[in-house]
Design an enzyme around this catalytic site. Structure first.
Site, PDB file in Angstrom:
ATOM      1  N   GLU A  91       0.731  -1.347   0.026  1.00 63.92           N
ATOM      2  CA  GLU A  91       0.120   0.088  -0.056  1.00 63.92           C
ATOM      3  C   GLU A  91       0.991   1.243   0.044  1.00 63.92           C
ATOM      4  OE1 GLU A  91      -2.918  -0.013   3.337  1.00 63.92           O
ATOM      5  OE2 GLU A  91      -4.430  -0.729   1.853  1.00 63.92           O
ATOM      6  N   ARG A  94       2.445   2.531  -3.369  1.00 66.71           N
ATOM      7  CA  ARG A  94       1.349   3.192  -4.273  1.00 66.71           C
ATOM      8  C   ARG A  94       1.573   4.770  -4.222  1.00 66.71           C
ATOM      9  NH1 ARG A  94      -2.107   1.232  -6.841  1.00 66.71           N
ATOM     10  NH2 ARG A  94      -3.526   2.831  -6.977  1.00 66.71           N
ATOM     11  N   ARG A 106      14.965 -11.992  -1.953  1.00 64.68           N
ATOM     12  CA  ARG A 106      15.948 -13.103  -2.776  1.00 64.68           C
ATOM     13  C   ARG A 106      17.390 -13.095  -2.422  1.00 64.68           C
ATOM     14  NH1 ARG A 106      16.667 -10.227  -8.889  1.00 64.68           N
ATOM     15  NH2 ARG A 106      17.322 -12.465  -9.074  1.00 64.68           N
ATOM     16  N   ARG A 201      -3.676   8.513   4.529  1.00 63.77           N
ATOM     17  CA  ARG A 201      -3.505   7.419   5.326  1.00 63.77           C
ATOM     18  C   ARG A 201      -3.785   7.405   6.837  1.00 63.77           C
ATOM     19  NH1 ARG A 201      -3.874   3.100   1.889  1.00 63.77           N
ATOM     20  NH2 ARG A 201      -2.481   3.620  -0.010  1.00 63.77           N
TER      21      ARG A 201
END
Length: 247
Positions: A91, A94, A106, A201
């Site tokens: 989120e 974005r 990774r 937010r």
């Protein structure tokens, strides 16, 4: 294959690791429009020098905020270290108004730390998209959410470890891990970008544009807001007075 020392958390971590952010940064940047090179001498003064004429300085910041002259709020920088579940970061990213560096599954084995909703987390959604709210669940719903999450992530991490033990690459094995897995990142932004993030937010009464954030990213935003408020108190007060709209 058993899993040991799995950790379950219901919180987030936010640390301010580096900052160059003061109300004086806004003032110097704004006044270059009318004072030109004279602001060079002013900018050598300490941030506390803004108190020399606090009323005038506060008035300028309020004017910039109210009339949305936003660029003077960009001449500063804050870097935060954040630990949160992966779904929060998805989120977060974005918001294309910051720089991000997140730990990579990774290249390193992820720790067995997983998010579970705390007892204070509202569980039931009511209303329509765009005009909805969350209300507390029953004790049974809370117990189910915790139990189901713990069981699912434990199985997932067991399979993750099993693949790693068999020599399978981390970038392949990570595919079984859920978004409840905790990750960490550094995020760097300026005050204007942070105000935009906070306006979207956090949920506050009296805001000009009401927002309905997911609680977990709001927890991150609240901690970032607290640290920023102490760095730039005039700007922070003006942001709230203007209905929490980013300039």
């Amino acid at each position: 294959m058993g899993v040991t020392e799995i950790e379950f958390r219901s919180d987030v971590t936010v640390e301010l690791v580096r900052a160059s952010a003061h109300d004086s940064d806004v003032l110097f940047a704004a006044r270059v429009s009318t004072q030109g090179e004279q602001t060079l001498e002013e900018s050598m003064h300490s941030p506390e020098s803004v108190e020399a004429d606090a009323k005038r300085d506060r008035g300028l910041i309020n004017y910039l905020m109210r009339d949305r002259h936003g660029s003077p709020f960009e001449h500063n920088s804050m870097t935060f270290y954040v630990q949160a579940p992966i779904f929060v970061f998805r989120e977060f990213m974005r918001h294309r108004i910051a720089s991000y560096n997140e730990e990579s599954a990774r290249y390193r084995e992820l720790n067995p730390v997983f998010y579970v909703p705390g007892p204070e987390r509202n569980l039931v959604q009511i209303g329509k998209p765009g005009a909805y709210d969350f209300v507390p669940g029953t004790p049974e719903q809370t117990a189910l959410a915790v139990e189901a999450t713990q069981r699912a992530v434990t199985v997932a991490y067991e399979e993750y470890e099993r693949m790693l033990a068999a020599g399978i690459a981390r970038e392949v094995a990570r595919g079984v891990l859920p978004v409840a897995t905790y990750s960490s990142m550094y995020v760097t932004m300026n005050a204007r970008s942070l105000m935009n993030f906070l306006s979207l937010r956090t949920k506050r009464e009296g805001t000009h544009f009401p927002s309905f954030p997911q609680r977990e990213i709001e927890m991150v935003a609240e901690k970032m807001e607290e640290k920023w408020a102490s760095l730039m108190p005039m700007t922070y007060a003006s942001f709230n007075a203007a209905g929490r709209v980013a300039p």
